[in-house]
Write a protein that holds these residues in place. Structure first.
Motif, PDB file in Angstrom:
ATOM      1  N   ASP A  59      24.968  28.844  -5.884  1.00 35.63           N
ATOM      2  CA  ASP A  59      25.878  28.142  -6.785  1.00 35.63           C
ATOM      3  C   ASP A  59      26.745  27.139  -6.022  1.00 35.63           C
ATOM      4  OD1 ASP A  59      27.057  27.674  -9.365  1.00 35.63           O
ATOM      5  OD2 ASP A  59      28.807  28.808  -8.674  1.00 35.63           O
ATOM      6  N   LEU A  60      27.258  27.547  -4.865  1.00 40.02           N
ATOM      7  CA  LEU A  60      28.084  26.656  -4.043  1.00 40.02           C
ATOM      8  C   LEU A  60      27.311  25.409  -3.635  1.00 40.02           C
ATOM      9  CD1 LEU A  60      30.679  26.156  -2.293  1.00 40.02           C
ATOM     10  CD2 LEU A  60      29.398  27.248  -0.443  1.00 40.02           C
ATOM     11  N   PHE A  61      26.112  25.586  -3.120  1.00 37.17           N
ATOM     12  CA  PHE A  61      25.339  24.432  -2.658  1.00 37.17           C
ATOM     13  C   PHE A  61      24.921  23.538  -3.813  1.00 37.17           C
ATOM     14  CE2 PHE A  61      25.070  26.550   1.411  1.00 37.17           C
ATOM     15  CZ  PHE A  61      25.042  25.477   2.284  1.00 37.17           C
ATOM     16  N   LYS A  62      24.583  24.107  -4.945  1.00 39.11           N
ATOM     17  CA  LYS A  62      24.197  23.288  -6.092  1.00 39.11           C
ATOM     18  C   LYS A  62      25.380  22.480  -6.623  1.00 39.11           C
ATOM     19  CE  LYS A  62      19.939  23.896  -6.117  1.00 39.11           C
ATOM     20  NZ  LYS A  62      19.106  22.788  -5.707  1.00 39.11           N
ATOM     21  N   ARG A  63      26.572  23.081  -6.589  1.00 34.83           N
ATOM     22  CA  ARG A  63      27.754  22.360  -7.079  1.00 34.83           C
ATOM     23  C   ARG A  63      28.181  21.251  -6.119  1.00 34.83           C
ATOM     24  NH1 ARG A  63      31.530  25.468 -10.894  1.00 34.83           N
ATOM     25  NH2 ARG A  63      30.128  27.029 -11.755  1.00 34.83           N
ATOM     26  N   ILE A  64      28.254  21.551  -4.829  1.00 40.25           N
ATOM     27  CA  ILE A  64      28.713  20.507  -3.901  1.00 40.25           C
ATOM     28  C   ILE A  64      27.631  19.457  -3.666  1.00 40.25           C
ATOM     29  CG2 ILE A  64      30.365  22.012  -2.744  1.00 40.25           C
ATOM     30  CD1 ILE A  64      28.420  22.110  -0.355  1.00 40.25           C
ATOM     31  N   GLY A  65      26.373  19.835  -3.846  1.00 39.98           N
ATOM     32  CA  GLY A  65      25.283  18.886  -3.633  1.00 39.98           C
ATOM     33  C   GLY A  65      25.330  17.709  -4.584  1.00 39.98           C
ATOM     34  N   GLN A  66      25.930  17.916  -5.752  1.00 39.81           N
ATOM     35  CA  GLN A  66      26.019  16.840  -6.745  1.00 39.81           C
ATOM     36  C   GLN A  66      27.070  15.795  -6.381  1.00 39.81           C
ATOM     37  OE1 GLN A  66      26.947  18.914 -10.321  1.00 39.81           O
ATOM     38  NE2 GLN A  66      24.954  19.897 -10.472  1.00 39.81           N
ATOM     39  N   HIS A  67      28.028  16.155  -5.524  1.00 43.58           N
ATOM     40  CA  HIS A  67      29.160  15.278  -5.255  1.00 43.58           C
ATOM     41  C   HIS A  67      29.175  14.697  -3.836  1.00 43.58           C
ATOM     42  CE1 HIS A  67      30.763  16.618  -9.068  1.00 43.58           C
ATOM     43  NE2 HIS A  67      30.575  17.865  -8.682  1.00 43.58           N
ATOM     44  N   LEU A  68      28.141  14.938  -3.083  1.00 47.00           N
ATOM     45  CA  LEU A  68      28.108  14.458  -1.697  1.00 47.00           C
ATOM     46  C   LEU A  68      27.528  13.048  -1.622  1.00 47.00           C
ATOM     47  CD1 LEU A  68      26.841  17.663   0.106  1.00 47.00           C
ATOM     48  CD2 LEU A  68      29.137  16.721   0.163  1.00 47.00           C
ATOM     49  N   SER A  69      28.013  12.289  -0.652  1.00 48.41           N
ATOM     50  CA  SER A  69      27.462  10.956  -0.393  1.00 48.41           C
ATOM     51  C   SER A  69      26.167  11.119   0.396  1.00 48.41           C
ATOM     52  CB  SER A  69      28.444  10.127   0.424  1.00 48.41           C
ATOM     53  OG  SER A  69      29.662   9.997  -0.254  1.00 48.41           O
ATOM     54  N   LEU A  70      25.131  10.461  -0.048  1.00 44.57           N
ATOM     55  CA  LEU A  70      23.855  10.547   0.644  1.00 44.57           C
ATOM     56  C   LEU A  70      23.782   9.445   1.685  1.00 44.57           C
ATOM     57  CD1 LEU A  70      21.478  11.195  -2.376  1.00 44.57           C
ATOM     58  CD2 LEU A  70      22.520  12.859  -0.839  1.00 44.57           C
ATOM     59  N   GLY A  71      23.601   9.857   2.918  1.00 44.05           N
ATOM     60  CA  GLY A  71      23.495   8.891   4.003  1.00 44.05           C
ATOM     61  C   GLY A  71      22.046   8.588   4.329  1.00 44.05           C
ATOM     62  N   SER A  72      21.870   7.726   5.295  1.00 42.44           N
ATOM     63  CA  SER A  72      20.524   7.330   5.686  1.00 42.44           C
ATOM     64  C   SER A  72      19.742   8.505   6.265  1.00 42.44           C
ATOM     65  CB  SER A  72      20.585   6.193   6.698  1.00 42.44           C
ATOM     66  OG  SER A  72      21.262   6.622   7.875  1.00 42.44           O
ATOM     67  N   ARG A  73      20.443   9.461   6.881  1.00 42.68           N
ATOM     68  CA  ARG A  73      19.765  10.628   7.458  1.00 42.68           C
ATOM     69  C   ARG A  73      19.048  11.434   6.386  1.00 42.68           C
ATOM     70  NH1 ARG A  73      20.074   9.863  12.945  1.00 42.68           N
ATOM     71  NH2 ARG A  73      22.172   9.293  13.492  1.00 42.68           N
ATOM     72  N   TYR A  74      19.644  11.535   5.217  1.00 39.86           N
ATOM     73  CA  TYR A  74      19.040  12.275   4.106  1.00 39.86           C
ATOM     74  C   TYR A  74      17.704  11.644   3.721  1.00 39.86           C
ATOM     75  CZ  TYR A  74      18.478  14.198  -0.595  1.00 39.86           C
ATOM     76  OH  TYR A  74      17.988  14.810  -1.716  1.00 39.86           O
ATOM     77  N   PHE A  75      17.678  10.339   3.619  1.00 39.70           N
ATOM     78  CA  PHE A  75      16.458   9.654   3.215  1.00 39.70           C
ATOM     79  C   PHE A  75      15.402   9.685   4.326  1.00 39.70           C
ATOM     80  CE2 PHE A  75      19.803   7.811   0.545  1.00 39.70           C
ATOM     81  CZ  PHE A  75      19.309   8.215  -0.686  1.00 39.70           C
ATOM     82  N   VAL A  76      15.854   9.689   5.574  1.00 42.06           N
ATOM     83  CA  VAL A  76      14.918   9.833   6.695  1.00 42.06           C
ATOM     84  C   VAL A  76      14.243  11.195   6.635  1.00 42.06           C
ATOM     85  CG1 VAL A  76      14.790  10.074   9.211  1.00 42.06           C
ATOM     86  CG2 VAL A  76      16.058   8.181   8.205  1.00 42.06           C
ATOM     87  N   VAL A  77      15.023  12.240   6.353  1.00 43.35           N
ATOM     88  CA  VAL A  77      14.455  13.591   6.243  1.00 43.35           C
ATOM     89  C   VAL A  77      13.468  13.661   5.087  1.00 43.35           C
ATOM     90  CG1 VAL A  77      15.019  15.996   5.687  1.00 43.35           C
ATOM     91  CG2 VAL A  77      16.369  14.765   7.376  1.00 43.35           C
TER      92      VAL A  77
END
Length: 125
Positions: A59-77
């Motif tokens: 629940d914690l990860f699903k809730r905070i995952g919606q509000h985080l800024s996605l950086g270039s590292r995320y798209f590289v992964v």
């Protein structure tokens, strides 16, 4: 850490390059968790360490995952995961087949080795 990353003075420089490392990492973890079993598996590999239950962690990860800024590292992964899936289907299928049928394969190899021994003994006479 993600909040500090987003609000610190260095975040302005990071935002220019799209390099939110902590937020990208947390977003990738949130992407990997869909069920409580996923959380348990990540705990088993010591990727997630928490005193929360599996349900609370999910629940914690699903809730905070919606509000985080996605950086270039995320798209590289994400690109690396997709490249792995594209380039490794045959290897994955062979591994899956061997994993499912290891008992049958070991029985067949045992029988073949017995026959090879018998034929070598008969041929030597």
């Amino acid at each position: 850490m993600a909040a500090l990353e987003a609000t610190s003075s260095g975040a302005a420089a990071s935002y220019v390059y799209g390099d939110f490392v902590v937020s990208s990492y947390l977003s990738a973890l949130a992407m990997l968790m869909d069920r409580e079993e996923d959380v348990q598996q990540l705990r088993g590999h010591r990727v997630v360490l928490s005193t929360f239950s599996n349900t609370q962690t999910l629940d914690l990860f699903k809730r905070i995952g919606q509000h985080l800024s996605l950086g270039s590292r995320y798209f590289v992964v994400l690109e690396q995961i997709e490249a792995y899936r594209r380039n490794r289907p045959a290897r994955t299928m062979v591994y899956k087949f061997l994993y499912k049928h290891i008992k049958a394969i070991s029985v067949i190899l045992s029988i073949v080795s017995v026959f090879v021994g018998i034929f070598k003994a008969l041929r030597g006479r």
